[in-house]
Scaffold this motif. Structure first.
Motif, PDB file in Angstrom:
ATOM      1  N   THR A 158      -7.880   9.032   0.039  1.00 48.31           N
ATOM      2  CA  THR A 158      -7.290   7.890   0.247  1.00 48.31           C
ATOM      3  C   THR A 158      -8.714   6.563   0.570  1.00 48.31           C
ATOM      4  N   ALA A 207       2.185   4.948   1.237  1.00 43.31           N
ATOM      5  CA  ALA A 207       2.400   5.523   2.549  1.00 43.31           C
ATOM      6  C   ALA A 207       1.431   6.381   2.813  1.00 43.31           C
ATOM      7  N   GLU A 208       1.093   6.458   4.165  1.00 45.18           N
ATOM      8  CA  GLU A 208       0.041   7.579   4.654  1.00 45.18           C
ATOM      9  C   GLU A 208       0.514   8.973   4.274  1.00 45.18           C
ATOM     10  N   LEU A 209      -0.341   9.819   3.886  1.00 45.35           N
ATOM     11  CA  LEU A 209      -0.082  11.255   3.589  1.00 45.35           C
ATOM     12  C   LEU A 209      -0.367  11.994   4.703  1.00 45.35           C
ATOM     13  N   SER A 210       0.915  12.569   5.337  1.00 42.21           N
ATOM     14  CA  SER A 210       0.669  13.533   6.499  1.00 42.21           C
ATOM     15  C   SER A 210       0.319  14.820   5.670  1.00 42.21           C
ATOM     16  N   HIS A 211      -0.466  15.328   6.770  1.00 41.20           N
ATOM     17  CA  HIS A 211      -1.057  16.442   6.106  1.00 41.20           C
ATOM     18  C   HIS A 211      -1.926  17.435   7.189  1.00 41.20           C
ATOM     19  N   LYS A 256       4.950  15.576   1.003  1.00 40.95           N
ATOM     20  CA  LYS A 256       5.277  14.496  -0.293  1.00 40.95           C
ATOM     21  C   LYS A 256       6.777  14.665  -0.797  1.00 40.95           C
ATOM     22  N   SER A 270      -1.387   9.748  -7.882  1.00 40.92           N
ATOM     23  CA  SER A 270      -0.817  10.368  -6.398  1.00 40.92           C
ATOM     24  C   SER A 270       0.690  10.194  -6.327  1.00 40.92           C
ATOM     25  N   VAL A 306      -8.127  15.132   1.525  1.00 39.46           N
ATOM     26  CA  VAL A 306      -7.291  13.843   1.317  1.00 39.46           C
ATOM     27  C   VAL A 306      -7.908  12.730   1.781  1.00 39.46           C
ATOM     28  N   GLU A 307      -8.949  12.930   2.679  1.00 38.20           N
ATOM     29  CA  GLU A 307      -9.852  11.789   3.328  1.00 38.20           C
ATOM     30  C   GLU A 307     -10.484  10.995   2.127  1.00 38.20           C
ATOM     31  N   VAL A 315       0.393  19.055   2.274  1.00 37.77           N
ATOM     32  CA  VAL A 315       0.456  17.580   2.215  1.00 37.77           C
ATOM     33  C   VAL A 315       2.060  17.591   2.272  1.00 37.77           C
ATOM     34  N   PRO A 356       0.696  -1.220  -0.034  1.00 39.11           N
ATOM     35  CA  PRO A 356       0.174   0.060   0.068  1.00 39.11           C
ATOM     36  C   PRO A 356       0.958   1.182  -0.089  1.00 39.11           C
TER      37      PRO A 356
END
Lengths: 428, 459
Positions: B405, B32-36, B52, B381, B401-402, B50, B30
């Motif tokens: 994802t 990586a989570e998007l830190s935002h 990246k 993405s 973002v939610e 975000v 999967p």
């Protein structure tokens, strides 16, 4: 960002391989570059290299027509191919779970493509529609990439239309296809690139497994396409039935991209100084100060830099109002080139161009598809995929004197000028 | 062709081992989570940042709702967009370009009936400068008389070029056919309106309409999302204004109808443009409709492309896809075809529209488009530019973002029956309207014989 470690090796059948692991996202890019483009087409078969690119998607011993597309896309991937003066590339980008499948698909068509009369006839129709869409039915279609070479160059390989004439396309035979494949699509005449979320040892095994038994064939001799630079100003004109405004393109010869790379890069910096951004010299003068033109662009290579060997083209294009004579634009251009030739640019002006180049190269490399293709084409043309990661530094190292030298070389008596005139009778 | 001793085509297509099996797919890791960080500043601007860090760059997308009812609005807005980067109280045009160039940066503006959009990028180390220049042009752009005059002249020249592009002609015709004279149709202003734009009108529009309230800023790149909000607040906090940026009035739903044949004398190729009402991303039926669209014409392995390109050679490219406008959406079906096969291509297109509902996709078809939808989302993405553009489109309709994802899960839950239902409901030929642009003299006899086609100007 860490520069990816490149792994290069050659299979027994001659296929060159570049692996570029990078785990930032779970996606992989796979490309195959064949060392043949439209400069290798024989007379009477213009457009053949591009037509053949279409045929390579039409099935193989293992896959029915359409299956290649379906396998890539139903694996979550995207694909395409493109034909350039000196190479033809094929690529896909997919979720990394599809790596082996992508290698299979590229090996499969390198080993045994199914070339049939039906597919040839169908793809001749499709290519003719592509040409109608991009050239015949559109204002400035083929400007300048099809229209400028016949003015600047005198030999068939460099001067002819890479999209091809309809009559040549229609005469292409199945036997032409077979000869073209056997000659140019040998593994020894290709570079395979795999970039992205890969594990090097396993990928190497998969490459061996799928490409290892593609039979070796001799690497074809590539003739020199060199020809002398023009020793006068060459002029040509073209009437465009759809164009609302006149346009012109100026073509110059450049240093050999492979053997005189620093001179070539100086021309890229020069192009930036001339037309990149509102503060660039030709934008300031021709668009804002005088103003003579609607738009002006300068650049190396008719599809962009690093896509051809020698000879390569530096071009400047502009669209201008009907009451502006082309010679006024040319006069202003020559004055700006003279100014640069006699007074090299200062550090700040150079820094602007090199910072933008650095950012552009980062931007290109952020898209896996562009990064994969850059490794492949640089390995094929320069024998050095790692150049992709060194270009920003090489460009930053270009000196003011080198730029002045480049400007000095772009002489009025050694160039081509193509004028595009609207067809007054049918401008709509 | 060169090799005298080459094998024939038949032998090239055969190996001693014979056909081979296509390998199965492996395990998929999967993303990586998007830190935002997603927040609204005191001035009403929504900021989504975000992290990246794939390359040392940052991508910026600012979207300002920019609708206007006045007939002169599109022209004034176009000139505003072209002059906003030409000078402020602190910087002239060259100073703006120089500061951006030195950080490897670019800013560009584009205006349409819905939005004024500013997009750009720079080396991540240059973000403070990028934000400073952005704030400067938003709050202090001067739109001098000279720049307004010159840019208006250039726009008139560019419009002359744009209006000869077949795709622009077809788009204008389709917009008229779909929405009459709704402000949404005014994508390309009239040259005489542009020529009449005054510097005062541009400055007035800037003061009235370039507003933070209701606008969104997306930043994606090698940044710390929490820290960057402070930087944005500091740079853009002084951007103020009364009220909210103006959203476009809701579009009417499409009325199905005949295709309108619009003449373009001497054209060697025609543009087929069909459109029908669809549903937006927030509708529960959207994921199924997305998959139905892919099956129809939304990707290369679709029924439409396989029929009119790969089987019949009528076109280089055929495509169907969504157009999202405010809280509404439509479907577009497009193909460009040689004049002599245009009517035949329309016949096949209508056939495939009908067939999608009546002979719906199988489980295998749905699985293929599902994997494609999920995979292509993953691929786009994976780059800063792709992610920034996706998020800019989502934030503009209040998503973020939610939504992005969670979308693979939404696609995973769609059943074959859901797709069949969406196909029948939304792709029925009776729901479409549209245009054919081409050489009417050549096209009319066949298209009129085919039916459900009206010739423009004919009574």
């Amino acid at each position: 960002m860490a520069v990816p470690q490149l792994h290069r090796f050659t299979l027994d059948n001659g296929l060159r391989v570049v692996l570029a692991p990078d785990g930032t996202a779970p996606v992989v890019g796979v490309s195959v570059h064949y060392d043949v483009g439209f400069r290798s087409e024989p007379e009477g078969r213009t457009g053949f290299a591009h037509l053949f690119e279409h045929l390579m998607f039409q099935g193989s011993e293992s896959l029915e027509k359409l299956a290649h597309f379906r396998y890539v896309q139903s694996s979550g991937g995207i694909f395409n191919g493109s034909t350039h003066p000196d190479y033809t590339d094929y690529f896909e980008v997919l979720p990394s779970s599809a790596l082996e499948r992508a290698l299979f698909l590229e090996a499969d068509r390198m080993r045994a493509p199914k070339l049939t009369k039906e597919n040839l006839a169908n793809q001749i129709d499709v290519v003719k529609e592509e040409i109608r869409l991009n050239v015949l039915n559109r204002p400035y279609g083929g400007f300048p990439w099809i229209l400028l070479p016949p003015v600047l160059y005198s030999t068939f390989p460099n001067a002819h239309n890479g999209y091809g004439d309809f009559t040549d396309l229609e005469q292409a035979t199945l036997d032409d296809c077979a000869a073209f494949f056997d000659t140019y699509y040998a593994p020894a005449n290709a570079v395979l690139t795999v970039a992205g979320d890969i594990e090097v040892d396993r990928t190497r095994e998969l490459v061996e497994k799928h490409f290892g038994d593609v039979p070796a064939r001799p690497k074809p001799h590539r003739p020199s396409f060199a020809e002398p630079r023009p020793n006068e100003e060459l002029r040509g004109s073209h009437t465009d039935p759809h164009a609302p405004l006149p346009a012109l393109a100026v073509g110059y010869r450049m240093p050999d991209p492979v053997n005189e790379l620093d001179g070539y890069l100086a021309h890229l910096v020069l192009a930036g100084l001339l037309t990149d951004g509102d503060g660039s010299r030709l934008q300031q003068r021709l668009v804002h100060r005088e103003p003579l033109v609607t738009d002006v662009n300068a650049g190396a290579g008719l599809f962009g830099p690093f896509e051809a060997r020698d000879p390569d083209t530096f071009s400047i294009t502009a669209i201008h109002a009907p009451d502006v004579a082309p010679d006024r634009v040319l006069g202003a251009l020559d004055e700006e080139l003279d100014a640069l030739a006699t007074t090299p640019p200062d550090e700040r002006e150079l820094a602007k161009v090199t910072a933008r180049w650095s950012a552009n190269l980062h931007g290109d490399h952020d898209r896996l598809v562009s990064r994969t293709l850059a490794f492949g084409s640089l390995e094929l043309l320069h024998g050095d995929a790692a150049l992709a990661d060194g270009l920003a530094d090489r460009i930053a190292g270009v000196t003011a004197d080198q730029v002045a030298e480049a400007a000095k070389g772009l002489r009025p008596d050694s160039r081509a000028v193509l004028v595009v005139e609207p067809d007054q009778g049918d401008a709509k | 062709m060169t090799s005298a001793t080459h094998r024939d085509a038949e032998r090239i297509g055969r190996t001693p081992l014979g056909p081979r099996q296509v390998p199965p797919l492996g395990e998929q890791r999967p993303p990586a989570e998007l830190s935002h960080t997603d927040t609204v500043l005191g001035n009403g601007l929504r900021v989504l940042a975000v992290r990246k860090p794939t390359v040392p760059m940052v991508e910026l997308r600012l979207s300002i709702p920019f609708a206007g009812d006045d007939p002169s609005h599109p022209a004034t807005a176009e000139v505003l967009a072209e002059t906003i980067l030409t000078g402020t109280k602190r910087r002239d045009r060259i100073a703006i370009d120089t500061e951006l160039a030195l950080i490897g940066g670019d800013l560009g503006t584009v205006v349409d009936p819905e939005h004024l959009s500013v997009s750009g990028s720079a080396l991540a180390s240059g973000l403070p400068t990028l934000l400073d220049v952005l704030a400067d042009v938003l709050t202090e752009a001067v739109h001098t008389d000279g720049e307004v005059r010159r840019e208006a002249d250039r726009i008139v020249e560019r419009l002359a070029v744009a209006r000869t592009q077949p795709r622009v002609i077809a788009r204008e015709a389709l917009q008229r056919r779909r929405y009459g004279d709704h402000p949404y149709t005014r994508e390309v202003p009239r040259p005489e309106d542009v020529a009449a734009v005054t510097p005062d009108a541009v400055r007035l529009l800037h003061a009235d309409a370039v507003l933070p309230g209701g606008s969104t800023l997306v930043l994606v790149g090698d940044i710390d999302p929490d820290a960057v909000i402070g930087e944005v607040e500091q740079a853009l906090g002084s951007w103020r204004g009364d009220g909210e940026a103006k959203r476009l009035a809701e579009l009417p739903d499409l009325t199905p109808g005949d295709l309108l044949l619009v003449g373009r004398a001497g054209a060697v190729q025609s543009q087929l443009r069909l459109s029908a009402q669809a549903v937006p991303r927030t509708d529960p039926r959207y994921p199924a409709l997305q998959l139905a669209n892919l099956t129809f014409g939304g990707y290369f392995s679709s029924r439409l492309v396989e029929n009119i390109r790969e089987d019949k050679g009528y076109t280089y490219g055929a495509h169907s896809g969504f157009e999202f406008t405010g809280q509404k959406a439509t479907l577009q079906v497009e193909a460009d075809t040689a004049s002599e096969v245009t009517a035949a291509a329309l016949l096949e297109t209508r056939y495939e529209l009908g067939r999608l509902g009546l002979v719906p996709p199988t489980d295998a078809d749905v699985e293929a488009v599902r994997q494609y939808a999920i995979g292509s989302l993953l691929i786009s993405s994976s780059s800063q530019t792709g992610l920034a553009s996706q998020l800019a489109a989502l934030t503009d309709v209040g998503l973020g973002v939610e939504w992005l994802t969670a979308h693979p899960d939404r696609l995973a839950r769609v059943t074959t029956e859901d797709v069949a239902q969406a196909a029948l409901e939304f792709f029925a030929p009776s729901r479409f309207t549209g245009v054919v642009v081409g050489d009417a003299e050549v096209l009319a006899p066949q298209l009129l014989a085919l039916g459900d086609v009206t010739v423009e100007g004919a009574s």
